[in-house]
Write an enzyme that holds these catalytic residues in place. Sequence first.
Site, PDB file in Angstrom:
ATOM      1  CG  ASP A   1      -0.798   1.065  -1.443  1.00  0.00           C
ATOM      2  OD1 ASP A   1      -1.249   2.204  -1.647  1.00  0.00           O
ATOM      3  OD2 ASP A   1      -1.038   0.405  -0.409  1.00  0.00           O
TER       4      ASP A   1
ATOM      5  CE  LYS B   1      -4.288   2.937  -7.397  1.00  0.00           C
ATOM      6  NZ  LYS B   1      -3.678   1.945  -6.483  1.00  0.00           N
TER       7      LYS B   1
ATOM      8  N   GLY C   1      -3.546   6.850  -1.437  1.00  0.00           N
ATOM      9  CA  GLY C   1      -2.256   7.481  -1.193  1.00  0.00           C
ATOM     10  C   GLY C   1      -1.404   7.221  -2.408  1.00  0.00           C
ATOM     11  CG  HIS C   2      -2.609   7.735  -5.846  1.00  0.00           C
ATOM     12  ND1 HIS C   2      -3.583   8.060  -6.752  1.00  0.00           N
ATOM     13  CD2 HIS C   2      -3.053   6.626  -5.227  1.00  0.00           C
ATOM     14  CE1 HIS C   2      -4.575   7.190  -6.663  1.00  0.00           C
ATOM     15  NE2 HIS C   2      -4.276   6.314  -5.741  1.00  0.00           N
TER      16      HIS C   2
ATOM     17  CD  GLN D   1      -9.542   3.577  -2.807  1.00  0.00           C
ATOM     18  OE1 GLN D   1     -10.445   3.937  -3.539  1.00  0.00           O
ATOM     19  NE2 GLN D   1      -8.799   4.430  -2.154  1.00  0.00           N
TER      20      GLN D   1
HETATM   21  P1  GDP Z   1      -0.510   3.961  -5.681  1.00  0.00           P
HETATM   22  O1  GDP Z   1      -1.385   4.045  -4.491  1.00  0.00           O
HETATM   23  O2  GDP Z   1      -0.901   2.856  -6.601  1.00  0.00           O
HETATM   24  O3  GDP Z   1      -0.348   5.267  -6.412  1.00  0.00           O
HETATM   25  O4  GDP Z   1       0.940   3.571  -5.140  1.00  0.00           O
HETATM   26  P2  GDP Z   1       1.695   4.169  -3.842  1.00  0.00           P
HETATM   27  O5  GDP Z   1       2.246   5.503  -4.200  1.00  0.00           O
HETATM   28  O6  GDP Z   1       0.854   4.034  -2.632  1.00  0.00           O
HETATM   29  O7  GDP Z   1       2.851   3.104  -3.661  1.00  0.00           O
HETATM   30  C1  GDP Z   1       3.749   2.816  -4.671  1.00  0.00           C
HETATM   31  C2  GDP Z   1       5.179   3.092  -4.161  1.00  0.00           C
HETATM   32  O8  GDP Z   1       6.088   2.480  -5.059  1.00  0.00           O
HETATM   33  C3  GDP Z   1       5.547   4.556  -4.150  1.00  0.00           C
HETATM   34  O9  GDP Z   1       6.420   4.770  -3.059  1.00  0.00           O
HETATM   35  C4  GDP Z   1       6.288   4.759  -5.473  1.00  0.00           C
HETATM   36  O10 GDP Z   1       7.232   5.828  -5.433  1.00  0.00           O
HETATM   37  C5  GDP Z   1       6.976   3.440  -5.624  1.00  0.00           C
HETATM   38  N1  GDP Z   1       7.197   2.970  -7.002  1.00  0.00           N
HETATM   39  C6  GDP Z   1       6.375   3.063  -8.080  1.00  0.00           C
HETATM   40  N2  GDP Z   1       6.893   2.397  -9.130  1.00  0.00           N
HETATM   41  C7  GDP Z   1       8.059   1.857  -8.698  1.00  0.00           C
HETATM   42  C8  GDP Z   1       9.044   1.009  -9.299  1.00  0.00           C
HETATM   43  O11 GDP Z   1       8.947   0.616 -10.461  1.00  0.00           O
HETATM   44  N3  GDP Z   1      10.100   0.632  -8.514  1.00  0.00           N
HETATM   45  C9  GDP Z   1      10.245   1.059  -7.209  1.00  0.00           C
HETATM   46  N4  GDP Z   1      11.298   0.631  -6.518  1.00  0.00           N
HETATM   47  N5  GDP Z   1       9.326   1.837  -6.623  1.00  0.00           N
HETATM   48  C10 GDP Z   1       8.255   2.224  -7.349  1.00  0.00           C
HETATM   49  P1  IMO Z   2      -4.483   3.462  -3.126  1.00  0.00           P
HETATM   50  O1  IMO Z   2      -5.294   4.322  -4.041  1.00  0.00           O
HETATM   51  C1  IMO Z   2      -4.356   0.153  -0.275  1.00  0.00           C
HETATM   52  C2  IMO Z   2      -7.979  -0.492   2.131  1.00  0.00           C
HETATM   53  C3  IMO Z   2      -7.865  -0.246   3.623  1.00  0.00           C
HETATM   54  C4  IMO Z   2      -8.872  -1.252   4.141  1.00  0.00           C
HETATM   55  C5  IMO Z   2      -9.979  -1.214   3.079  1.00  0.00           C
HETATM   56  C6  IMO Z   2     -11.167  -0.339   3.454  1.00  0.00           C
HETATM   57  O2  IMO Z   2      -3.331   4.148  -2.481  1.00  0.00           O
HETATM   58  O3  IMO Z   2      -4.092   2.196  -3.805  1.00  0.00           O
HETATM   59  P2  IMO Z   2     -11.515   2.277   3.547  1.00  0.00           P
HETATM   60  O4  IMO Z   2     -10.853   3.340   4.373  1.00  0.00           O
HETATM   61  O5  IMO Z   2     -11.377   2.504   2.075  1.00  0.00           O
HETATM   62  O6  IMO Z   2     -12.940   2.035   3.955  1.00  0.00           O
HETATM   63  O7  IMO Z   2     -10.730   0.936   3.905  1.00  0.00           O
HETATM   64  O8  IMO Z   2      -9.360  -0.717   1.892  1.00  0.00           O
HETATM   65  N1  IMO Z   2      -7.567   0.630   1.270  1.00  0.00           N
HETATM   66  C7  IMO Z   2      -6.409   0.674   0.589  1.00  0.00           C
HETATM   67  N2  IMO Z   2      -5.365  -0.182   0.547  1.00  0.00           N
HETATM   68  N3  IMO Z   2      -4.340   1.244  -1.069  1.00  0.00           N
HETATM   69  C8  IMO Z   2      -5.392   2.102  -1.056  1.00  0.00           C
HETATM   70  O9  IMO Z   2      -5.488   3.142  -1.912  1.00  0.00           O
HETATM   71  C9  IMO Z   2      -6.474   1.858  -0.180  1.00  0.00           C
HETATM   72  N4  IMO Z   2      -7.635   2.494   0.079  1.00  0.00           N
HETATM   73  C10 IMO Z   2      -8.302   1.720   0.959  1.00  0.00           C
HETATM   74  O10 IMO Z   2      -6.570  -0.499   4.092  1.00  0.00           O
HETATM   75  O11 IMO Z   2      -8.319  -2.539   4.116  1.00  0.00           O
HETATM   76 MG    MG Z   3      -1.308   4.037  -2.405  1.00  0.00          MG
END
Ligand code: GDP
Ligand code: IMO
Ligand code: MG
Length: 433
Positions: free
Chosen positions: A13, A16, A40-41, A223
């Site tokens: 999270d 990415k 979850g991106h 991840q």
């Molecule tokens: P990922 O799993 O690495 O793709 O990241 P997620 O989408 O799960 O979580 C990142 C969250 O941070 C999302 O809600 C993005 O919209 C938000 N985000 C990304 N870059 C920035 C930033 O520079 N500042 C802020 N405030 N939010 C950001």
């Molecule tokens: P993104 O791509 C954050 C965590 C789960 C759990 C562990 C194992 O959005 O960064 P799983 O279902 O993969 O067997 O769970 O990994 N986990 C993540 N945490 N971001 C993710 O993906 C994750 N994908 C799995 O919460 O601790």
């Molecule tokens: Mg994510």
Amino acid sequence: MPGIILIGAQWGDEGKGKATDLIGTHVDYVARFNGGNNAGHTVVVGDESYALHLLPSGIINPNVIPVIGNGVVVDPEVLFEEIEGLESRGVDCSRLLVSESAHVIAPYHRTIDKVTERFLGKRKIGTTGRGIGPAYADKINRVGIRVHDLFNAEHLHDKVEASLHQKNQMLVKLYNRRAIDVDRTTDELLALGERLRPYVTNTSLVLNKALDEGKTVLFEGGQATMLDVDHGTYPFVTSSNPTAGGACTGTGVGPTRIDRVIAVAKAYTTRVGEGPFPTELFDEQGDWLRNQGHEFGVTTGRPRRCGWFDAVVTRYASQVNGLTDLVLTKLDVLTGLPTIPVCVAYDVEQADGTHVRYDDMPADQAAFAKATPIYEELPGWSEDISQIHRFEDLPATCQAYVKRLEEISNCRISAIGTGPQRDHIIEVHSLID
Ligand code: GDP
Ligand code: IMO
Ligand code: MG
């Protein structure tokens, strides 16, 4: 710049999705290489926000060919739901390519994920419950179903039977569940295979040819480094290799074709699920970070655990991934703090009561679980930074914070996220040439 890997440096999270979208405007292919719909991106484009799970973030960009590589575990039902959701919002998904060698998440993998977690009780991993671990377990155990198996009824029946033989014993005798029907499961998978067929191809061949022609391929990790089954906080990890090496095994592209390895790190740290997290905050500062940063999971909606930036983690990420660049996201979230603690090393109490300083990541997870952060306090800033597009225009203390993170992470910071929108970014060094 033909081969670029983009991965997470921490526990996921990091942003990415946003970084892929940013680079995506300059690339021809975006290939996912690991994980499945546990990811979850988020990609924010104008007023539209897209939450992607299985599809590569490049799908939003009409000039990019999105690829699901052999290292991904594919839940076809989820894939179709995601495609339908995007197409109803006007995003064309017909360019998608899915590897014929990718493993399939069958309904029984989801069931086993859930019952196993329940059975583990207080030892649970806190998985996303999407069947990821059981699907990878079958792959390694050599009883997995691959995408191309879905096109041969007889062969598939045989494979499902082999896979369910042991699982049904376990479900009935150990978990007190009903056995899963082989014929019905085979029919369901065959129907899903028919829908999947138009997207399926030899993606290793496609990507290698693309690279031969000088096209640019972005390998997008799900991840992150600390969730890697080999290099992360085992057993509190996912079941794949989100580290840079996974990009090669997960797509069938050799390491000599990779030119750049970019990791995304937040300006602080978050984690979802169970497992050790040295800089975690349990007080109101943690709540403050969670609220300021909107730290709630995209996949499960769970509140993310929050803590300060941990440079032992990012240094380790530089090491195991051979990073060339870091993208630092969510710097804006820290605005308003008078000082910001940053972890530079760990203090670990030994069995004999003595204390040892660790500048590098302890391989022993028992030591990591006991690690207490050694903090350095850096001055904060109060100015809104979301509209700033040049590093030099950031408040002096904010510049110093970034410079210090760069130094202690052992990797240059090439871009800085200053908000969730596409244009909330400061590019310090170009990420694509
Ligand atoms: P990922 O799993 O690495 O793709 O990241 P997620 O989408 O799960 O979580 C990142 C969250 O941070 C999302 O809600 C993005 O919209 C938000 N985000 C990304 N870059 C920035 C930033 O520079 N500042 C802020 N405030 N939010 C950001
Ligand atoms: P993104 O791509 C954050 C965590 C789960 C759990 C562990 C194992 O959005 O960064 P799983 O279902 O993969 O067997 O769970 O990994 N986990 C993540 N945490 N971001 C993710 O993906 C994750 N994908 C799995 O919460 O601790
Ligand atoms: Mg994510």
